[in-house]
Design an enzyme around this catalytic site. Structure first.
Site, PDB file in Angstrom:
ATOM      1  N   HIS A 182       0.849  -1.190   0.000  1.00 50.21           N
ATOM      2  CA  HIS A 182       0.000   0.000   0.000  1.00 50.21           C
ATOM      3  C   HIS A 182       0.887   1.242   0.000  1.00 50.21           C
ATOM      4  CE1 HIS A 182      -2.957   2.967   1.246  1.00 50.21           C
ATOM      5  NE2 HIS A 182      -3.902   2.071   1.172  1.00 50.21           N
ATOM      6  N   HIS A 196      -2.080   3.746  11.241  1.00 50.96           N
ATOM      7  CA  HIS A 196      -0.834   4.497  11.340  1.00 50.96           C
ATOM      8  C   HIS A 196      -0.940   5.655  12.317  1.00 50.96           C
ATOM      9  CE1 HIS A 196      -3.032   6.988   8.456  1.00 50.96           C
ATOM     10  NE2 HIS A 196      -2.127   7.935   8.591  1.00 50.96           N
ATOM     11  N   GLU A 244      -3.896  15.661  10.237  1.00 54.93           N
ATOM     12  CA  GLU A 244      -4.753  15.429   9.087  1.00 54.93           C
ATOM     13  C   GLU A 244      -6.191  15.866   9.383  1.00 54.93           C
ATOM     14  OE1 GLU A 244      -4.543  11.260   8.362  1.00 54.93           O
ATOM     15  OE2 GLU A 244      -2.356  11.220   8.243  1.00 54.93           O
ATOM     16  N   HIS A 295      -7.425  14.176  12.834  1.00 60.57           N
ATOM     17  CA  HIS A 295      -6.487  13.278  13.505  1.00 60.57           C
ATOM     18  C   HIS A 295      -5.183  14.046  13.651  1.00 60.57           C
ATOM     19  CE1 HIS A 295      -8.961   9.892  11.431  1.00 60.57           C
ATOM     20  NE2 HIS A 295      -9.515  10.259  12.572  1.00 60.57           N
ATOM     21  N   HIS A 314      -4.892   6.058  14.110  1.00 60.41           N
ATOM     22  CA  HIS A 314      -6.147   5.956  13.385  1.00 60.41           C
ATOM     23  C   HIS A 314      -5.980   4.995  12.218  1.00 60.41           C
ATOM     24  CE1 HIS A 314      -3.877   9.289  11.590  1.00 60.41           C
ATOM     25  NE2 HIS A 314      -4.502   9.017  10.454  1.00 60.41           N
TER      26      HIS A 314
END
Length: 449
Positions: free
Chosen positions: A307, A350, A356, A380, A386
């Protein structure tokens, strides 16, 4: 009839050919033939009896590649105005944010409630939070807006540039440089200091029809947004400069009282002009407003396994004094194919040194099952853990990994190097979701040594 009135008639049918294109490039446009001088920025007498004026978005001596400025040829110079007086700030707040302490908890809000009748875009601005110091030109702020009336006044922001993300209802941005329609799925960038008015697109009396417009705003106090470097990606990919569209020149020749509101060091100031300040007949430069269709973003992703980091979704970045560590990034999660093998496809769990704020323009986000809705948003802050909620994790861990098109949602993120400090109105809002933490409860223990 003014040049803007004539141009407005064409707005509903505007296509790309009605604009100038190319982010950060030098452009020129004239609403009246012969209004733009050639070879001289400030001739002894500007053509057609106009006044020449330079609008500087960066310091004069910044490197040429970074310098932002435009020459405006207008009916009256901007200096021709009475004194400004303080106005009510409404629900707008500005850095430094000191109403609350920085909060390490994960926060999520529902959309703003319906506004009172007659609420224009400026009155409908609601500050969620931010960071930095506006007097030092560092940091950013997150605002939301909900309006049901077109503006009759004119606004400019001396504190920073405005990145506007419509979520419901189109906007017509009537700027000094011309007209920019911005609809959901598009973004609009208004540079620092540019005067503009926001009309609700498609209806002269939106409040009478019960129409409203809703969306998000990133106020960037720092260096102007620019396209990120592509590095090993090469010459193509992500957002392309040619897809950022600047307006063709259109002017407003209006005599009579016009209210002009100026945001300066966090406060609103107002003055009544005897004419419209949107009277630029011709211009050239690169400190100009733009509109960009997020669906033109060229997504780069894995075609093997694993990813990639979400930085591959960066549309625009505002650099800081540390290379690679942005004052603010604007990131979009656009429609794309997922094809990775033996891979957990939703965003991984992560903790991030960056903070963010995420919003949703349409549809659903692939890392959240429910509760994250268009017009809402989540915060966040740095190092807060999260990732996908339990339902998403369970489904993604067992689903058959065949090629999948993700095209039922359009989400974005304002990512910043500093923590976003919520305003008091955001921290105590009725539409703040209580119990957001519960979406991660019930993640089962699967460890079997």
């Amino acid at each position: 009839m003014s040049g803007i009135d004539e141009t407005r008639k064409l707005v509903e049918g505007l296509g790309d050919e009605s604009f100038l294109s190319g982010f950060g490039n030098e452009h020129s446009s004239e609403a009246v033939p012969g209004a733009l001088p050639h070879g001289r920025n400030s001739p002894q007498r500007a053509p057609l009896g106009l006044y020449a004026e330079q609008l500087s978005g960066t310091a004069f001596t910044e490197p040429r590649a970074h310098n932002r400025r435009s020459w405006l040829y207008r009916i009256r110079p901007s200096a021709m105005h009475p004194a400004f007086v303080r106005a009510d700030n409404g629900r707008i707040r500005t850095a430094p944010f000191t109403e609350t302490v920085p909060d390490p908890n994960r926060l999520r809000w529902n959309p703003l409630p319906e506004p009172a009748p007659g609420t224009d875009w400026l009155a409908g601005l609601w500050t969620l939070g931010g960071n930095g110091d506006v007097t030092q030109r560092t940091g950013m702020a997150v605002h939301l807006y909900h309006a049901n009336a077109s503006m009759e006044r004119v606004f400019s922001d001396a504190d920073g540039e405005l990145l506007i993300v419509p979520e419901r209802g189109g906007l017509l941005l009537v700027t000094e440089f011309g007209l920019l329609p911005a609809r959901p799925g598009e973004i609009a960038l208004i540079p620092r200091g540019v005067r503009f008015r926001v009309e609700l697109l498609g209806s002269p009396m939106p409040e009478a029809r019960g129409e409203s417009a809703r969306g998000y705003v990133c106020e960037n106090y720092g260096q102007p947004f620019q396209l990120p470097d592509l590095g090993p990606i090469g010459a193509n990919g992500l957002a392309h400069p040619r897809d950022f569209l600047a307006p063709a020149a259109a002017y407003e020749d209006v005599e009579g009282p016009v209210e002009v509101v100026n945001k300066f060091c966090g406060n609103l100031w107002t003055a009544t002009y005897g004419h419209s300040p949107l009277d630029v007949v011709a211009w050239h430069g690169n400190h100009v407003p733009y509109v960009y269709d997020l669906r033109r973003f060229n997504v780069i992703g894995t075609i093997s396994y694993d990813h990639p980091d979400p930085s591959i979704f960066t549309v625009l970045t505002s650099p800081s004094d540390t290379p690679g560590l942005a004052g603010v990034d604007f990131v979009v999660f656009a429609p794309r194919w997922l094809v990775g093998e033996d891979t957990f496809r939703p965003p991984y769990f992560h903790r991030n040194v960056m903070s963010e704020y995420m919003g949703l323009i349409e549809g659903a986000y692939d890392a959240k099952a429910e509760g994250f809705v268009p017009g809402g948003g989540s915060l966040h802050n740095m190092m807060s853990a999260h990732g996908p909620d339990r339902e998403t994790f369970d489904r993604a861990s067992s689903v058959e990994l065949k090629p999948q098109k993700v095209d039922n949602g359009l989400a974005f993120m304002f990512e910043t190097r500093w923590p976003v400090i919520a305003t008091e109105q955001a921290a105590n809002a009725d539409h703040l979701q209580k119990g957001y933490d519960t979406v991660w409860q019930g993640l089962e223990r699967h460890f079997r040594p």
